[in-house]
Write a protein that holds these residues in place. Sequence first.
Motif, PDB file in Angstrom:
ATOM      1  N   GLN A  17      86.511  21.091  21.428  1.00  0.00           N
ATOM      2  CA  GLN A  17      87.933  21.043  21.214  1.00  0.00           C
ATOM      3  C   GLN A  17      88.244  19.917  20.137  1.00  0.00           C
ATOM      4  OE1 GLN A  17      90.333  18.725  23.787  1.00  0.00           O
ATOM      5  NE2 GLN A  17      91.586  20.706  24.049  1.00  0.00           N
TER       6      GLN A  17
ATOM      7  N   GLY B  26      87.035  28.875  25.367  1.00  0.00           N
ATOM      8  CA  GLY B  26      88.499  28.256  25.471  1.00  0.00           C
ATOM      9  C   GLY B  26      88.259  26.770  25.054  1.00  0.00           C
ATOM     10  N   GLN B  27      89.305  26.300  25.470  1.00  0.00           N
ATOM     11  CA  GLN B  27      89.503  24.389  24.994  1.00  0.00           C
ATOM     12  C   GLN B  27      88.748  23.605  25.821  1.00  0.00           C
ATOM     13  OE1 GLN B  27      91.773  23.741  22.441  1.00  0.00           O
ATOM     14  NE2 GLN B  27      91.304  26.014  21.987  1.00  0.00           N
ATOM     15  N   VAL B  28      87.482  23.458  25.492  1.00  0.00           N
ATOM     16  CA  VAL B  28      86.558  22.517  26.023  1.00  0.00           C
ATOM     17  C   VAL B  28      86.467  21.065  25.262  1.00  0.00           C
ATOM     18  CG1 VAL B  28      84.137  22.175  26.642  1.00  0.00           C
ATOM     19  CG2 VAL B  28      84.959  24.498  26.473  1.00  0.00           C
ATOM     20  N   ARG B  29      86.947  20.248  26.321  1.00  0.00           N
ATOM     21  CA  ARG B  29      87.328  18.856  25.680  1.00  0.00           C
ATOM     22  C   ARG B  29      85.869  18.144  25.821  1.00  0.00           C
ATOM     23  NH1 ARG B  29      91.508  15.268  26.931  1.00  0.00           N
ATOM     24  NH2 ARG B  29      92.643  16.869  27.051  1.00  0.00           N
TER      25      ARG B  29
ATOM     26  N   ASP C   2      81.141  21.743  31.375  1.00  0.00           N
ATOM     27  CA  ASP C   2      82.435  21.860  30.800  1.00  0.00           C
ATOM     28  C   ASP C   2      83.545  21.366  31.342  1.00  0.00           C
ATOM     29  OD1 ASP C   2      81.079  23.178  28.133  1.00  0.00           O
ATOM     30  OD2 ASP C   2      81.331  25.254  28.876  1.00  0.00           O
TER      31      ASP C   2
ATOM     32  N   ARG D 161      87.687  20.836  30.802  1.00  0.00           N
ATOM     33  CA  ARG D 161      88.770  21.729  30.296  1.00  0.00           C
ATOM     34  C   ARG D 161      90.059  21.111  30.740  1.00  0.00           C
ATOM     35  NH1 ARG D 161      85.191  25.658  31.216  1.00  0.00           N
ATOM     36  NH2 ARG D 161      84.730  27.005  29.362  1.00  0.00           N
TER      37      ARG D 161
END
Length: 271
Positions: A29, A86-89, A100, A102
């Motif tokens: 992300q 998706g939005q993986v920090r 992962d 998120r």
Amino acid sequence: MPEGHVIHRLADELTAVFEGHEVSVSSPQGRFAVESVHLDGTVLRGAEAWGKHLFIDFAAPEAHWVHIHLGLIGRLTVGPVTPVHGQVRLRIENSTSVADLRGPQWCRLLTDDERRAVLATVGADPIRDDADPERAWRAVHRSSRSVAALLMDQSIAAGVGNIYRAEVLFRARLDPTTPGNRLSHATWTRIWADLVDLMRLGVANGRIDTVAAEHTPEAMGRPPRVDRHGGEVYVYRRAGQPCLVCGAPVRQTDLGGRHLFWCPRCQRRHR
């Protein structure tokens, strides 16, 4: 928001999968990119939970603790290596597995001193062997706030959430509005011991079960509870349904922005 047993299970899983491994650390992300570069290629030494706080230890210089608080929508998953979705920090990866993260409330890199400063604000965690229930008792005993509010205060009882709060008060047959300074030390000791047992059971089973053997679906001939949180409980999310002990309708009210559930017949006394 996940309760403390969930965070302890995540810490155990991260340690089991990654401890002693050199890992790839990245931030697909981009919001943890600088910190990821600092950790990438280091050995993951382990993970631990303290209440709802998760700390991951890397063999990196100076700042080496990743501090995670999932908050209301955060999610951390561990499994086989797959493409980023998706939005993986934060992504932690070895040759076989990936973790992962998120949507957390917090994901930050800390030094030892910064981690100690965080822990200074966190109360005793019933799941931890080093927890000090007397420290929690001192805060409870000097407060005029309700025991229901005090149990949700993370600076007093770390990791206790809405489900455990409602259930231990029911199991203690204690009116949730009882002021902390009206509790006896013996009552607090029983509540704490019950939290220890129930929350450690939650770590082992991955769900919250609080009913005694005589109140299980099998024993009572009733259908099992259907709820995304799973587990058999006495009052949590059972507003309007009959109490499993006395048959009175379970009640619900709001306290500090959270729903509180209790049985007005079983929990009508201050103890």
